[in-house]
Write an enzyme that holds these catalytic residues in place. Sequence first.
Site, PDB file in Angstrom:
ATOM      1  N   GLY A   1      35.670  75.270  83.715  1.00  0.00           N
ATOM      2  CA  GLY A   1      36.327  76.075  84.752  1.00  0.00           C
ATOM      3  C   GLY A   1      35.836  75.763  86.155  1.00  0.00           C
ATOM      4  N   SER A  11      37.078  71.272  82.161  1.00  0.00           N
ATOM      5  CA  SER A  11      37.934  70.781  83.250  1.00  0.00           C
ATOM      6  C   SER A  11      38.772  69.551  82.873  1.00  0.00           C
ATOM      7  CB  SER A  11      37.096  70.495  84.507  1.00  0.00           C
ATOM      8  OG  SER A  11      36.520  71.696  84.972  1.00  0.00           O
ATOM      9  N   GLY A  47      40.912  74.313  78.501  1.00  0.00           N
ATOM     10  CA  GLY A  47      40.998  75.722  78.894  1.00  0.00           C
ATOM     11  C   GLY A  47      42.160  75.924  79.850  1.00  0.00           C
ATOM     12  N   GLY A  48      41.846  76.023  81.139  1.00  0.00           N
ATOM     13  CA  GLY A  48      42.849  76.333  82.170  1.00  0.00           C
ATOM     14  C   GLY A  48      44.140  75.533  82.052  1.00  0.00           C
ATOM     15  N   TRP A 103      43.179  79.453  75.024  1.00  0.00           N
ATOM     16  CA  TRP A 103      43.888  80.272  76.002  1.00  0.00           C
ATOM     17  C   TRP A 103      43.017  81.393  76.570  1.00  0.00           C
ATOM     18  CZ3 TRP A 103      49.320  80.887  73.148  1.00  0.00           C
ATOM     19  CH2 TRP A 103      49.897  79.623  73.034  1.00  0.00           C
ATOM     20  N   LYS A 104      41.814  81.543  76.035  1.00  0.00           N
ATOM     21  CA  LYS A 104      40.859  82.565  76.520  1.00  0.00           C
ATOM     22  C   LYS A 104      41.562  83.926  76.675  1.00  0.00           C
ATOM     23  CE  LYS A 104      38.062  78.915  78.463  1.00  0.00           C
ATOM     24  NZ  LYS A 104      37.096  78.473  79.444  1.00  0.00           N
ATOM     25  N   HIS A 160      31.531  79.400  71.409  1.00  0.00           N
ATOM     26  CA  HIS A 160      31.988  78.931  72.722  1.00  0.00           C
ATOM     27  C   HIS A 160      30.935  79.314  73.774  1.00  0.00           C
ATOM     28  CE1 HIS A 160      34.239  78.682  76.461  1.00  0.00           C
ATOM     29  NE2 HIS A 160      34.998  77.803  75.828  1.00  0.00           N
TER      30      HIS A 160
HETATM   31  P1  13P Z   1      38.404  74.569  81.322  1.00  0.00           P
HETATM   32  O1  13P Z   1      39.291  73.480  80.786  1.00  0.00           O
HETATM   33  O2  13P Z   1      39.163  75.653  82.032  1.00  0.00           O
HETATM   34  O3  13P Z   1      37.263  74.006  82.127  1.00  0.00           O
HETATM   35  O4  13P Z   1      37.755  75.302  80.052  1.00  0.00           O
HETATM   36  C1  13P Z   1      37.155  74.552  79.058  1.00  0.00           C
HETATM   37  C2  13P Z   1      36.867  75.419  77.909  1.00  0.00           C
HETATM   38  O5  13P Z   1      36.004  76.283  77.950  1.00  0.00           O
HETATM   39  C3  13P Z   1      37.663  75.226  76.676  1.00  0.00           C
HETATM   40  O6  13P Z   1      37.115  75.928  75.614  1.00  0.00           O
END
Ligand code: 13P
Length: 254
Positions: free
Chosen positions: A174, A214, A235-236, A11-12, A96
Amino acid sequence: MSRMPIIAGNWKMHLTRRRAAALARAVAAAQGQADGRRCVVFPAFVHLEIVRRNLKGSNVQVGAQNCHEMKEGAFTGEISAPMLRDMGAQQVLVGHSERRHVFGETDARVAAKLAAVLANRMAAMVCVGETLEERESERTLEVLQRQIQALAGVLRAEHHGRFSVAYEPVWAIGTGRTATPRVAQEAHAAVRRLLAGILGAEMAARTPVLYGGSVKPGNADELLGQPDVDGLLVGGASLDIESFGPILAAAPSA
Ligand code: 13P
């Protein structure tokens, strides 16, 4: 060798307490009683507690996105592995690409953090991957080798079950630019060969290697279909159950 798929959400630095709690409940419901796949979410440190509480009763694990390698001390603003363990974290993301490239974490530092996580009886998900420039200059293998070799002094057979690797090509994070299934498979096979060099073939074959960068509902299936892709680190698309739910569903549930 069949490895149980793992779908993970990073979830960053996103969400509020209330939204993190709601998302945790939605992920728990989407995972249901599935015992054929694992699911783990990595909220921000300050949301660990509320996410843990909202996952209660489910088999979804909660993890932290980073930790400091020392157990305590004068390190203002940092969080140690024993603190995370005390908080109920079951996993920790280590190295990461944003930690490596935005915050300058070296391979040695990543190895020290891995040691701290394992010593505190949590599972570690170590991220590796090359930048666009490294890929274009055909140094992908060299970079993966360096990043994995750096873990050699820490990893031992007894850590089996508490260690996974996430291959996250920096150029795919991302950016909307996903590695093709073929590119991902090639890199995953290389990661597994490198792991075999330090852990032996049997443990390497049992170590989950996840893909990240992605991942979307539209590409999850194809990526998971590759023989060495054992899961996805999202991520997103993990911030919304409308996209994370279908990604989770792409992994077999029984
Ligand atoms: P995204 O899925 O947003 O590209 O991010 C990948 C990520 O860094 C998961 O740790």
